[in-house]
Write a protein that holds these residues in place. Structure first.
Motif, PDB file in Angstrom:
ATOM      1  N   UNK A 123      14.221   6.008 -10.140  1.00  0.00           N
ATOM      2  CA  UNK A 123      14.065   4.546 -10.204  1.00  0.00           C
ATOM      3  C   UNK A 123      12.999   4.116 -11.196  1.00  0.00           C
ATOM      4  N   UNK A 124      12.526   5.067 -12.006  1.00  0.00           N
ATOM      5  CA  UNK A 124      11.547   4.800 -13.066  1.00  0.00           C
ATOM      6  C   UNK A 124      10.271   4.155 -12.525  1.00  0.00           C
ATOM      7  N   UNK A 125       9.822   4.645 -11.386  1.00  0.00           N
ATOM      8  CA  UNK A 125       8.607   4.099 -10.779  1.00  0.00           C
ATOM      9  C   UNK A 125       7.368   4.846 -11.230  1.00  0.00           C
ATOM     10  N   UNK A 126       7.525   5.957 -11.963  1.00  0.00           N
ATOM     11  CA  UNK A 126       6.364   6.742 -12.382  1.00  0.00           C
ATOM     12  C   UNK A 126       6.397   6.940 -13.892  1.00  0.00           C
ATOM     13  N   UNK A 165       0.830  -1.205   0.000  1.00  0.00           N
ATOM     14  CA  UNK A 165       0.000   0.000   0.000  1.00  0.00           C
ATOM     15  C   UNK A 165       0.867   1.258   0.000  1.00  0.00           C
ATOM     16  N   UNK A 166       1.967   1.236   0.743  1.00  0.00           N
ATOM     17  CA  UNK A 166       2.872   2.386   0.745  1.00  0.00           C
ATOM     18  C   UNK A 166       3.468   2.622  -0.642  1.00  0.00           C
ATOM     19  N   UNK A 167       3.740   1.542  -1.379  1.00  0.00           N
ATOM     20  CA  UNK A 167       4.256   1.695  -2.747  1.00  0.00           C
ATOM     21  C   UNK A 167       3.215   2.337  -3.656  1.00  0.00           C
ATOM     22  N   UNK A 168       1.960   1.932  -3.506  1.00  0.00           N
ATOM     23  CA  UNK A 168       0.886   2.508  -4.313  1.00  0.00           C
ATOM     24  C   UNK A 168       0.763   4.009  -4.033  1.00  0.00           C
ATOM     25  N   UNK A 169       0.802   4.365  -2.752  1.00  0.00           N
ATOM     26  CA  UNK A 169       0.709   5.776  -2.370  1.00  0.00           C
ATOM     27  C   UNK A 169       1.911   6.544  -2.914  1.00  0.00           C
ATOM     28  N   UNK A 170       3.098   5.959  -2.782  1.00  0.00           N
ATOM     29  CA  UNK A 170       4.312   6.601  -3.276  1.00  0.00           C
ATOM     30  C   UNK A 170       4.187   6.941  -4.759  1.00  0.00           C
ATOM     31  N   UNK A 197      13.574  10.559   3.504  1.00  0.00           N
ATOM     32  CA  UNK A 197      13.336  11.722   2.661  1.00  0.00           C
ATOM     33  C   UNK A 197      12.614  12.777   3.478  1.00  0.00           C
ATOM     34  N   UNK A 198      12.714  14.049   3.040  1.00  0.00           N
ATOM     35  CA  UNK A 198      12.158  15.141   3.828  1.00  0.00           C
ATOM     36  C   UNK A 198      10.783  15.601   3.366  1.00  0.00           C
ATOM     37  N   UNK A 199      10.489  15.502   2.068  1.00  0.00           N
ATOM     38  CA  UNK A 199       9.214  16.026   1.562  1.00  0.00           C
ATOM     39  C   UNK A 199       8.839  15.329   0.256  1.00  0.00           C
ATOM     40  N   UNK A 200       7.656  15.683  -0.269  1.00  0.00           N
ATOM     41  CA  UNK A 200       7.163  14.998  -1.456  1.00  0.00           C
ATOM     42  C   UNK A 200       7.990  15.325  -2.700  1.00  0.00           C
ATOM     43  N   UNK A 201       8.678  16.462  -2.706  1.00  0.00           N
ATOM     44  CA  UNK A 201       9.524  16.795  -3.853  1.00  0.00           C
ATOM     45  C   UNK A 201      10.714  15.840  -3.926  1.00  0.00           C
ATOM     46  N   UNK A 202      11.314  15.560  -2.765  1.00  0.00           N
ATOM     47  CA  UNK A 202      12.399  14.582  -2.735  1.00  0.00           C
ATOM     48  C   UNK A 202      11.880  13.195  -3.099  1.00  0.00           C
ATOM     49  N   UNK A 203      10.671  12.902  -2.641  1.00  0.00           N
ATOM     50  CA  UNK A 203      10.056  11.615  -2.950  1.00  0.00           C
ATOM     51  C   UNK A 203       9.870  11.458  -4.464  1.00  0.00           C
ATOM     52  N   UNK A 204       9.422  12.535  -5.115  1.00  0.00           N
ATOM     53  CA  UNK A 204       9.222  12.492  -6.575  1.00  0.00           C
ATOM     54  C   UNK A 204      10.536  12.261  -7.297  1.00  0.00           C
ATOM     55  N   UNK A 205      11.590  12.946  -6.859  1.00  0.00           N
ATOM     56  CA  UNK A 205      12.901  12.748  -7.481  1.00  0.00           C
ATOM     57  C   UNK A 205      13.389  11.315  -7.272  1.00  0.00           C
ATOM     58  N   UNK A 206      13.163  10.790  -6.067  1.00  0.00           N
ATOM     59  CA  UNK A 206      13.576   9.420  -5.738  1.00  0.00           C
ATOM     60  C   UNK A 206      12.857   8.428  -6.642  1.00  0.00           C
TER      61      UNK A 206
END
Length: 244
Positions: free
Chosen positions: A241-244, A187-192, A228-237
């Protein structure tokens, strides 16, 4: 589905009908799991002509809970499973169907059928127990062949996707991204993925049928686990890794 040829793991295109029916008098009971109703209707029209193809569509579902319920009720030979589904994704369906896949007699087998050809998606569902993975560019004839091969216990992939699986399971240097992702629940992966794609918390909640508060809780857990600190870092992460 398009008419671009795509079939692998030893298979080859074949024609249905006189002299070319892959079923050869056999029958395979199938459940379709995909969150797009029109796509399910198209697959049903393409392969569900039982007298011609040998495939009988016995049920369909558009999210994880529906899928688990229909699969348990019908006990099909093969489930055609999309990777991205509301409620936790294809991996969650596999997790909740583990006892059916492991049955001593008449096990239910899963064949992923997805628009995605991302290595992460392929490896995730194969680790979850799926017997194969084909993309939605597959032809109807090849899909019928794939269904019967999976029903027989074979593994079926397109050549490119088979390479992902071989690399992931044969290499001792598994991708570092896998180690990071393994810290997250499904579920955390889906949210990510949804947050990284720019979804607002409310939109994520609607997509996954969970509350905004629950989304916030999952995002906090993801950030903490990945340091990670925020959603911007999460997006870069996620992008790296080509997850999006």
């Amino acid at each position: 589905m398009s008419h671009d040829p795509q079939y692998g793991a030893g298979g080859s295109p074949s024609s249905l009908g006189a002299g070319g029916d892959p079923a050869a008098g056999r029958r395979s009971r199938v459940v379709l799991v995909d969150d797009h109703r029109m796509f399910r209707a198209g697959v049903q029209a393409e392969i569900g002509r039982t007298a011609e193809t040998g495939v009988e569509v016995v049920g369909e579902a558009g999210d994880v809970d529906q899928a688990v319920s229909v699969i348990r009720a019908t006990r099909p030979d093969v489930v055609l499973l999309d990777v991205h589904l509301p409620g936790g994704g294809g991996v969650e369906v596999l997790r909740r169907s583990a006892e059916l896949m492991g049955a001593a007699t008449d096990p239910v087998r899963f064949l992923a059928l997805s628009v995605s050809d991302a290595a992460e998606d392929v490896i995730g569902v194969i680790r979850g127990g799926a017997r194969g993975y084909v993309t939605k560019t597959i032809t109807g004839n090849d899909l019928v062949n794939a269904i019967f091969r999976v029903a027989d216990g074979d593994a079926v992939f397109s050549p490119r996707l088979a390479g992902f699986v071989l690399d992931a399971f044969a290499s001792s240097d598994a991708a570092p991204a896998d180690e990071d992702l393994d810290r997250l629940t499904q579920r955390e992966r889906e949210v990510l993925r949804l947050i990284a794609r720019g979804y607002a918390y409310k939109e994520v909640g609607k997509e996954l049928f969970i509350s905004v508060k629950t989304v916030e809780s999952h995002v906090s857990a993801v950030l903490r686990k990945l340091q990670l600190s925020n959603r911007h870092e999460l997006t870069r992460w996620a992008t790296a890794r080509r997850l999006i």
